[in-house]
Design an enzyme around this catalytic site. Sequence first.
Site, PDB file in Angstrom:
ATOM      1  N   GLU A  49       0.788  -1.237  -0.082  1.00  0.00           N
ATOM      2  CA  GLU A  49      -0.063  -0.032  -0.008  1.00  0.00           C
ATOM      3  C   GLU A  49       0.907   1.160  -0.219  1.00  0.00           C
ATOM      4  O   GLU A  49       0.451   2.158  -0.711  1.00  0.00           O
ATOM      5  CB  GLU A  49      -0.882   0.034   1.360  1.00  0.00           C
ATOM      6  CG  GLU A  49      -2.093  -1.012   1.229  1.00  0.00           C
ATOM      7  CD  GLU A  49      -1.533  -2.350   1.536  1.00  0.00           C
ATOM      8  OE1 GLU A  49      -2.144  -3.348   1.080  1.00  0.00           O
ATOM      9  OE2 GLU A  49      -0.523  -2.525   2.366  1.00  0.00           O
ATOM     10  N   ARG A  64      11.197 -11.801   3.542  1.00  0.00           N
ATOM     11  CA  ARG A  64      10.523 -10.761   3.967  1.00  0.00           C
ATOM     12  C   ARG A  64      10.743  -9.866   5.131  1.00  0.00           C
ATOM     13  O   ARG A  64      10.678  -8.896   4.922  1.00  0.00           O
ATOM     14  CB  ARG A  64       8.911 -11.259   3.973  1.00  0.00           C
ATOM     15  CG  ARG A  64       7.888 -10.305   4.402  1.00  0.00           C
ATOM     16  CD  ARG A  64       7.512  -9.404   3.291  1.00  0.00           C
ATOM     17  NE  ARG A  64       6.261  -8.783   3.555  1.00  0.00           N
ATOM     18  CZ  ARG A  64       5.895  -7.741   2.657  1.00  0.00           C
ATOM     19  NH1 ARG A  64       6.399  -7.592   1.301  1.00  0.00           N
ATOM     20  NH2 ARG A  64       4.766  -7.252   2.949  1.00  0.00           N
ATOM     21  N   LEU A 119       2.765  -7.522  -8.410  1.00  0.00           N
ATOM     22  CA  LEU A 119       2.988  -6.372  -9.561  1.00  0.00           C
ATOM     23  C   LEU A 119       4.472  -5.816  -9.614  1.00  0.00           C
ATOM     24  O   LEU A 119       4.439  -5.129 -10.794  1.00  0.00           O
ATOM     25  CB  LEU A 119       1.863  -5.126  -8.961  1.00  0.00           C
ATOM     26  CG  LEU A 119       0.393  -5.432  -9.061  1.00  0.00           C
ATOM     27  CD1 LEU A 119      -0.326  -4.397  -8.416  1.00  0.00           C
ATOM     28  CD2 LEU A 119      -0.004  -5.506 -10.736  1.00  0.00           C
ATOM     29  N   GLY A 139      14.043  -2.551   1.773  1.00  0.00           N
ATOM     30  CA  GLY A 139      13.884  -1.238   1.156  1.00  0.00           C
ATOM     31  C   GLY A 139      14.320  -1.365  -0.261  1.00  0.00           C
ATOM     32  O   GLY A 139      14.638  -0.572  -0.911  1.00  0.00           O
TER      33      GLY A 139
END
Length: 443
Positions: A62, A271, A339, A312
Amino acid sequence: MSPLRIVYLLLTHLVAPFVIAIEGWRELRDSSQRGRLKQRLGFIEPQSTPGCLWIHAVSVGEVQVAAALVRELKASEPGLEIVLTTVTATGAARARAIFGSDVRHCYLPYDLPGAVGRFLDRIRPRAVIVLETEIWPTLYRAISRRGIPLVIASARISDRSVSRYRRMASLVRETLAGDVTIGAQSAADAARFVAVGAPPDRVRVTGNVKFDLEIPESVVTAGRELRDRCATGRPVWIAGSTHEGEEAAALAAHARVRARHPSALLVLVPRHPQRFDAVRRLLDGERRSYAQRSAGVLPAQGDEVFLVDTIGELQMFYAASDAAFVGGSLVPVGGHSLLEPAVLGLPVISGPWTQNAPEVAELLSRAGALTTVRNHDELARRVVECLDDPARARADGDKGRRAVAASRGAVHRVVETALPLLRASRSGRAPATAALPESSGRR
């Protein structure tokens, strides 16, 4: 106050001490989490002036989309101050990397009256945008009572969730009864929101904002330059956002890949930072030759794995790769962002667990850009296919890039929704029901 709301308040107060204790323990063990508990209890530094726009983005995915939203909002409203909240530490780190000091970051307060009240007293927003479906009864009630307009953007409800929401219909209706506008991802999602109690005149289809993800050209360039420095002439594939069990599967697949392509390099990106040490132990236990990103050392020709134990940088490493496996999908987590590699034109590989973004998986599958695998053998087979035929792999990846490009536009529709609310709130007028433009029907 409905009986269900009373029950909800009782449950949240009963659970809160345990959640706070766990959060405090995390802070003691992990210095990167310091200050998070204080903020989640609403103790943040006050905004210097009232009237900011508050955007809530749960985690990394998000936050990525919020970049496009922030850019378009600031172009339309120069000088607009924006506060961005996240729930996860990885989301916070990504927000700081993308926005720096241009956007203020805080953690979302717990859904407790005291925490919510303190938070709102300190940031004093004139409008709120929540990305994805985050419904917090106490927070939304407090926002409504202060007359602050709220937009839930890219909202969705699965078929499986409808029955659960219907059992809480009175609480849902009460939560969404204020100045709340819902921008649903699809017509089906819009119908489900109405079915569980949302006012029909405040529900529209705006599409999925995640399809508007943009990856800066500087990140793409950095990825290509990194590859030129450390993997010239080597096939490279990446396992991104992996969870426990998936690193072992990726390593098992990589052994088969290297039997076919002996110089192949696996970029392994766990992750969660708290698992970096465990993944290092796994690599040591299997006697794999590897380089660590955190050590500032690039992989040598003999290294078979590049462990990215930093945060990051995932997009940069996708840009340096020939094919991408996206983690959280071989284990029942629900999958992470498909995506990012798709936007970069990579052939994408996923496990069967994609419930976190089923519409993205469906779009890429229909386009022929996503391959679903169930175990390390199938993962190895697909990676080998991509490395055997790079032209075919690039063609598959380009199908995904085109499919995503054709599905863009939700961010613009959200901005068109939020701007009248922002301007009405600034002028002191009571904002009218937002007139959301309908999407073209593309998902």
